[in-house]
Design an enzyme around this catalytic site. Structure first.
Site, PDB file in Angstrom:
ATOM      1  N   HIS A 160       0.934  -1.223  -0.078  1.00 33.79           N
ATOM      2  CA  HIS A 160      -0.105  -0.116   0.021  1.00 33.79           C
ATOM      3  C   HIS A 160       0.651   1.344   0.007  1.00 33.79           C
ATOM      4  CE1 HIS A 160      -3.258   2.707   0.974  1.00 33.79           C
ATOM      5  NE2 HIS A 160      -4.017   1.770   1.486  1.00 33.79           N
ATOM      6  N   GLU A 260      -0.501   1.038  -5.650  1.00 29.56           N
ATOM      7  CA  GLU A 260      -0.271   0.055  -4.972  1.00 29.56           C
ATOM      8  C   GLU A 260      -0.198  -1.329  -5.927  1.00 29.56           C
ATOM      9  OE1 GLU A 260      -3.241  -0.263  -1.969  1.00 29.56           O
ATOM     10  OE2 GLU A 260      -3.889   1.880  -2.078  1.00 29.56           O
TER      11      GLU A 260
END
Length: 289
Positions: A160, A260
């Site tokens: 992330h 991500e």
């Protein structure tokens, strides 16, 4: 587990004022910071460049908390689950440092999530999980999952990565033209036309996509490459949602964009007994000051 007293020169174990433990890297090629909770890369600053990552300046970085920024590890599920915390358990637990070394190019670290932690947080599942970080002029991350059980197990995940921008209204993302994406705000599948410009909340999973992405800012270009990934998530909460997020600055949405590397939605994987999968991401500056 590697004894912290035996760390190579330029890597030290430190604690912030709240007592949270970090590995601090001071190397001729790079400066970086990694929280042991979550094996969470907070900062990666190649020599002569700005940080490759964005971190909230209002996050107290207290022990037991999930950090806002850097690279949280979403594993073994991405998003919400019927039981268990959002984005899984990896970012909420203490990892062990297994290996560390350095040479002229930079620093390499390998972490593992302890077997006892996996058993207690994921009862009925059998996994082994490691993270390898290579820190230098380029940031490389590799999250490897192995099914140690006797039955097939499902896996979705993401690295992330919060990337910094000068102003979200001035950037564009190249490399997505023609890609199909799930708009998680509307629930609809759509197609990307041309470069992505952001002027509102964005929460998208681009599917069947493996090509590099390029984040064009006013004074630099960041390249994001992935492997073991056919999905990529782009996220910016914009103004209204950012006011509801923990540890998020009031105007923080203007200074970040998450790109991500993922195995999300239709790109989730099924690992059979003994099978392993590596999700990897490389981030580097290819132009700029």
């Amino acid at each position: 587990m590697l004894e912290y007293a035996a760390l190579p020169d330029g890597i030290v174990l430190t604690h912030n004022s709240a007592g949270k433990a970090f590995l601090k890297i001071e190397h001729p090629a790079v400066r970086a910071l990694v929280a042991l909770e979550g094996a969470h890369l907070v900062s990666c600053i190649p020599t002569g460049q700005p940080d490759l990552l964005w971190m909230s300046q209002v996050d107290a970085q207290a022990p037991g908390g999930v950090l806002r920024g850097g690279v949280p590890l979403c594993w073994p599920w991405f998003g919400s689950a019927q039981s268990g915390p959002a984005h899984g358990i990896a970012r909420r637990n203490l990892w062990q440092l297994e290996h560390a070394d350095a040479d002229q190019q930079g620093v390499r670290l390998r972490f593992s999530l302890p077997a006892a932690t996996l058993r207690s947080t994921l009862p009925g599942e059998c996994w082994a999980l490691t993270l390898e970080l290579s820190l230098g002029a380029t940031l490389h991350m590799a999250l490897t999952t192995r099914n140690t059980g006797q039955t097939a197990q499902s896996l979705s995940q993401a690295l992330h990565s919060y990337l910094p921008v000068s102003d979200i209204s001035r950037v564009r993302v190249e490399g997505l033209a023609g890609a199909r994406y799930l708009d998680q705000l509307s629930g609809k599948m759509q197609s990307q036309h041309g470069a992505l410009h952001i002027d509102q909340e964005v929460d998208r999973i681009y599917l069947d996509h493996r090509e590099p992405l390029y984040l064009h800012d006013t004074d630099r270009i960041l390249e994001v490459r992935r492997s073991g990934s056919a999905s990529v998530v782009l996220w910016n909460p914009w103004q209204a949602k950012s006011t509801r997020l923990d540890n998020f600055p009031a105007e923080g949405y203007r200074q970040m964009l998450c790109i991500e590397a993922a195995n999300a939605d239709a790109d989730a994987r099924l690992l059979h007994p003994g099978e392993q999968h590596t999700l990897a991401c490389e981030i580097c500056q290819i132009a700029g000051k």
